[in-house]
Design a protein around this motif. Structure first.
Motif, mmCIF file in Angstrom:
data_model
loop_
_atom_site.group_PDB
_atom_site.id
_atom_site.type_symbol
_atom_site.label_atom_id
_atom_site.label_comp_id
_atom_site.label_asym_id
_atom_site.label_seq_id
_atom_site.Cartn_x
_atom_site.Cartn_y
_atom_site.Cartn_z
ATOM 1 N N TYR A 175 -4.978 -11.385 -5.580
ATOM 2 C CA TYR A 175 -5.580 -10.056 -5.572
ATOM 3 C C TYR A 175 -5.328 -9.331 -6.888
ATOM 4 C CZ TYR A 175 -6.141 -10.849 -0.580
ATOM 5 O OH TYR A 175 -6.506 -11.369 0.629
ATOM 6 N N THR A 176 -4.171 -9.548 -7.476
ATOM 7 C CA THR A 176 -3.878 -8.916 -8.767
ATOM 8 C C THR A 176 -4.857 -9.393 -9.828
ATOM 9 O OG1 THR A 176 -1.538 -8.773 -8.179
ATOM 10 C CG2 THR A 176 -2.099 -8.553 -10.510
ATOM 11 N N ALA A 177 -5.118 -10.695 -9.872
ATOM 12 C CA ALA A 177 -6.077 -11.225 -10.839
ATOM 13 C C ALA A 177 -7.456 -10.626 -10.602
ATOM 14 C CB ALA A 177 -6.120 -12.738 -10.737
ATOM 15 N N ALA A 178 -7.851 -10.482 -9.340
ATOM 16 C CA ALA A 178 -9.160 -9.908 -9.040
ATOM 17 C C ALA A 178 -9.284 -8.496 -9.587
ATOM 18 C CB ALA A 178 -9.390 -9.924 -7.530
ATOM 19 N N CYS A 179 -8.217 -7.723 -9.499
ATOM 20 C CA CYS A 179 -8.252 -6.360 -10.039
ATOM 21 C C CYS A 179 -8.430 -6.370 -11.556
ATOM 22 C CB CYS A 179 -6.979 -5.608 -9.656
ATOM 23 S SG CYS A 179 -6.892 -5.168 -7.910
ATOM 24 N N PRO A 231 -7.333 -6.169 0.050
ATOM 25 C CA PRO A 231 -6.830 -5.343 1.146
ATOM 26 C C PRO A 231 -6.778 -3.874 0.745
ATOM 27 C CG PRO A 231 -5.492 -7.312 0.910
ATOM 28 C CD PRO A 231 -6.418 -7.277 -0.273
ATOM 29 N N ARG A 232 -7.137 -3.005 1.682
ATOM 30 C CA ARG A 232 -7.216 -1.583 1.339
ATOM 31 C C ARG A 232 -5.870 -1.023 0.874
ATOM 32 N NH1 ARG A 232 -10.522 2.520 1.623
ATOM 33 N NH2 ARG A 232 -9.687 4.623 1.867
ATOM 34 N N LEU A 233 -4.792 -1.388 1.565
ATOM 35 C CA LEU A 233 -3.477 -0.890 1.154
ATOM 36 C C LEU A 233 -3.115 -1.399 -0.237
ATOM 37 C CD1 LEU A 233 -1.531 -1.285 4.521
ATOM 38 C CD2 LEU A 233 -2.329 0.849 3.466
ATOM 39 N N PHE A 234 -3.492 -2.636 -0.546
ATOM 40 C CA PHE A 234 -3.289 -3.174 -1.884
ATOM 41 C C PHE A 234 -4.122 -2.392 -2.890
ATOM 42 C CE2 PHE A 234 -4.510 -5.838 -5.419
ATOM 43 C CZ PHE A 234 -3.349 -6.502 -5.776
ATOM 44 N N ALA A 235 -5.376 -2.099 -2.533
ATOM 45 C CA ALA A 235 -6.261 -1.357 -3.436
ATOM 46 C C ALA A 235 -5.686 0.010 -3.794
ATOM 47 C CB ALA A 235 -7.638 -1.199 -2.790
ATOM 48 N N LEU A 236 -5.148 0.700 -2.802
ATOM 49 C CA LEU A 236 -4.577 2.027 -3.062
ATOM 50 C C LEU A 236 -3.377 1.936 -3.996
ATOM 51 C CD1 LEU A 236 -4.795 3.492 0.559
ATOM 52 C CD2 LEU A 236 -6.283 4.018 -1.379
ATOM 53 N N ALA A 254 -2.811 -0.531 -6.171
ATOM 54 C CA ALA A 254 -3.296 -0.944 -7.492
ATOM 55 C C ALA A 254 -3.923 0.220 -8.239
ATOM 56 C CB ALA A 254 -4.297 -2.084 -7.336
ATOM 57 N N ALA A 255 -4.628 1.094 -7.525
ATOM 58 C CA ALA A 255 -5.291 2.231 -8.179
ATOM 59 C C ALA A 255 -4.296 3.247 -8.712
ATOM 60 C CB ALA A 255 -6.253 2.896 -7.198
ATOM 61 N N ARG A 256 -3.075 3.223 -8.209
ATOM 62 C CA ARG A 256 -2.044 4.115 -8.752
ATOM 63 C C ARG A 256 -1.554 3.626 -10.110
ATOM 64 N NH1 ARG A 256 -0.023 3.665 -3.194
ATOM 65 N NH2 ARG A 256 -0.599 5.542 -2.041
ATOM 66 N N ALA A 257 -1.702 2.326 -10.357
ATOM 67 C CA ALA A 257 -1.182 1.748 -11.596
ATOM 68 C C ALA A 257 -2.271 1.359 -12.587
ATOM 69 C CB ALA A 257 -0.341 0.507 -11.267
ATOM 70 N N MET A 258 -3.507 1.206 -12.107
ATOM 71 C CA MET A 258 -4.603 0.786 -12.970
ATOM 72 C C MET A 258 -5.747 1.797 -12.891
ATOM 73 S SD MET A 258 -4.921 -3.247 -11.918
ATOM 74 C CE MET A 258 -3.516 -4.350 -11.896
ATOM 75 N N VAL A 317 2.626 -6.667 -2.945
ATOM 76 C CA VAL A 317 2.330 -5.378 -3.577
ATOM 77 C C VAL A 317 2.320 -4.260 -2.539
ATOM 78 C CG1 VAL A 317 0.519 -4.057 -4.748
ATOM 79 C CG2 VAL A 317 1.130 -6.324 -5.569
ATOM 80 N N ILE A 318 1.902 -4.578 -1.316
ATOM 81 C CA ILE A 318 1.856 -3.557 -0.272
ATOM 82 C C ILE A 318 3.261 -3.066 0.086
ATOM 83 C CG2 ILE A 318 1.360 -3.203 2.179
ATOM 84 C CD1 ILE A 318 -1.161 -4.942 1.767
ATOM 85 N N PHE A 319 4.199 -3.994 0.311
ATOM 86 C CA PHE A 319 5.532 -3.545 0.740
ATOM 87 C C PHE A 319 6.595 -3.659 -0.343
ATOM 88 C CE2 PHE A 319 5.999 -8.094 2.096
ATOM 89 C CZ PHE A 319 7.171 -8.388 1.438
ATOM 90 N N GLY A 320 6.337 -4.458 -1.403
ATOM 91 C CA GLY A 320 7.365 -4.723 -2.400
ATOM 92 C C GLY A 320 7.927 -3.509 -3.103
#
Length: 318
Positions: free
Chosen positions: A226-230, A243-248, A250-254, A108-111
């Motif tokens: 991490y996706t399931a955790a969100c 991960p913070r970069l993942f969180a940012l 994810a917050a753009r989409a959720m 999710v960070i680089f994909g």
């Protein structure tokens, strides 16, 4: 394997068949006519045919020579091509499939940026991103082009390059009761937690840091990704630690809010690894360079906390 003939004769044979004369071939090869005559004599013995025979005041090709001419030209062209460096990479026409192995957090960070870059610059490239599991680094010798994540001990024939490091953050539902709080260690420990682990482990470096402050936490649930955790956090009042970069991303989409974790946690480093068989491959080098650029851009947007000792595998969150 039969003994190969002297391959240095191939350019001379090509010149003789195209020029149709010893003098013309000698001029093309920049040698004397007498030297070319001796070469023709050697070629006659090797090929078992006269190749060039007198006809009036000149020479003509024998039927065997006419038969050999296109084959010799093709053989010489193939030999020259085989001994040249690879041509410049043409991304617009590149047709290639890359298999990348990583976990969902790093994907999710680089994909998103990687798929956008491929679609824009190399539309013939296809990405096959596989999940981490009980993998063997030796898979890079066969069917994995890149491993991206935290690396342990690797075989001698695997190359690596550091990509970056990331810290962790907590995500909560954006309309939750503490979506806008500035967490203290006490408040952080008092709230229910969702952690990420493949093997169901509950304790991590977070518990060590809390214990040093005389605090403990309650892990409501563990999630495999991490996706399931969100998604767990979206339907509860629990903190999901990712991960913070993942969180940012994810917050753009959720509908999630990103909160700082009020602890001094070590950064997790991630690396890309590949087999030496593709070390100099232009297309693979391009892919590695793109990943490096993407991660460098993410670091500029949201710098990771000061690096510390590794906190464990990338699929085991805090």
């Amino acid at each position: 394997m039969p003994q190969l003939p002297d391959m240095n004769l191939l350019p001379a044979l090509d010149a003789l068949l195209r020029a149709g004369s010893v003098a013309g071939a000698a001029a093309e090869m920049r040698i004397s006519p007498s030297a070319m005559s001796r070469t023709l004599a050697r070629l006659r013995r090797v090929v078992g045919d006269d190749l060039l025979v007198p006809s009036g005041r000149g020479l003509v090709l024998t039927p065997r020579a006419h038969e050999l001419r296109p084959r010799v030209e093709a053989a010489l062209a193939s030999a020259v091509a085989a001994l040249r460096p690879p041509p410049p990479l043409e991304l617009a026409t590149l047709s290639r499939e890359f298999t990348i192995r990583t976990n969902d957090g790093v994907a999710v960070i680089f994909g998103p940026a990687l798929t956008a870059r491929v679609l824009r610059d190399a539309p013939g490239v296809r990405l096959r991103i596989l999940p981490e599991g009980d993998e063997n680094p030796a898979d890079l010798r066969d069917f994995i082009d890149l491993d991206v994540g935290q690396m342990g001990d690797l075989p001698h024939d695997i190359r690596t390059e550091p990509l970056g490091a990331y810290g962790y953050a907590a995500v909560v539902r954006a309309d939750g009761p503490y979506a806008h709080e500035r967490l203290t260690p006490e408040r952080f420990a008092a709230l229910p937690h969702i952690t990420v682990t493949r093997r169901g482990r509950v304790r991590s470096v977070v518990d060590e840091r809390l214990a040093a402050l005389g605090l403990t936490r309650d892990v409501l649930a563990t999630a495999p990704t991490y996706t399931a955790a969100c998604f767990f956090a979206l339907r509860s009042d629990a903190l999901a630690l990712v991960p913070r970069l993942f969180a940012l991303e994810a917050a753009r989409a959720m509908p999630l809010a990103v909160l700082d974790i009020p602890l001094d946690l070590p950064a997790s480093r991630f690396t890309q690894a590949w087999h030496i068989r593709v070390d100099a491959d232009p297309a693979q080098r391009w892919l590695r360079g793109v990943l490096t650029q993407i991660v460098a851009g993410l670091d500029r947007d949201d710098p990771a906390p000061p690096p510390g000792p590794d906190s464990g595998g990338m699929t085991s969150g805090p």
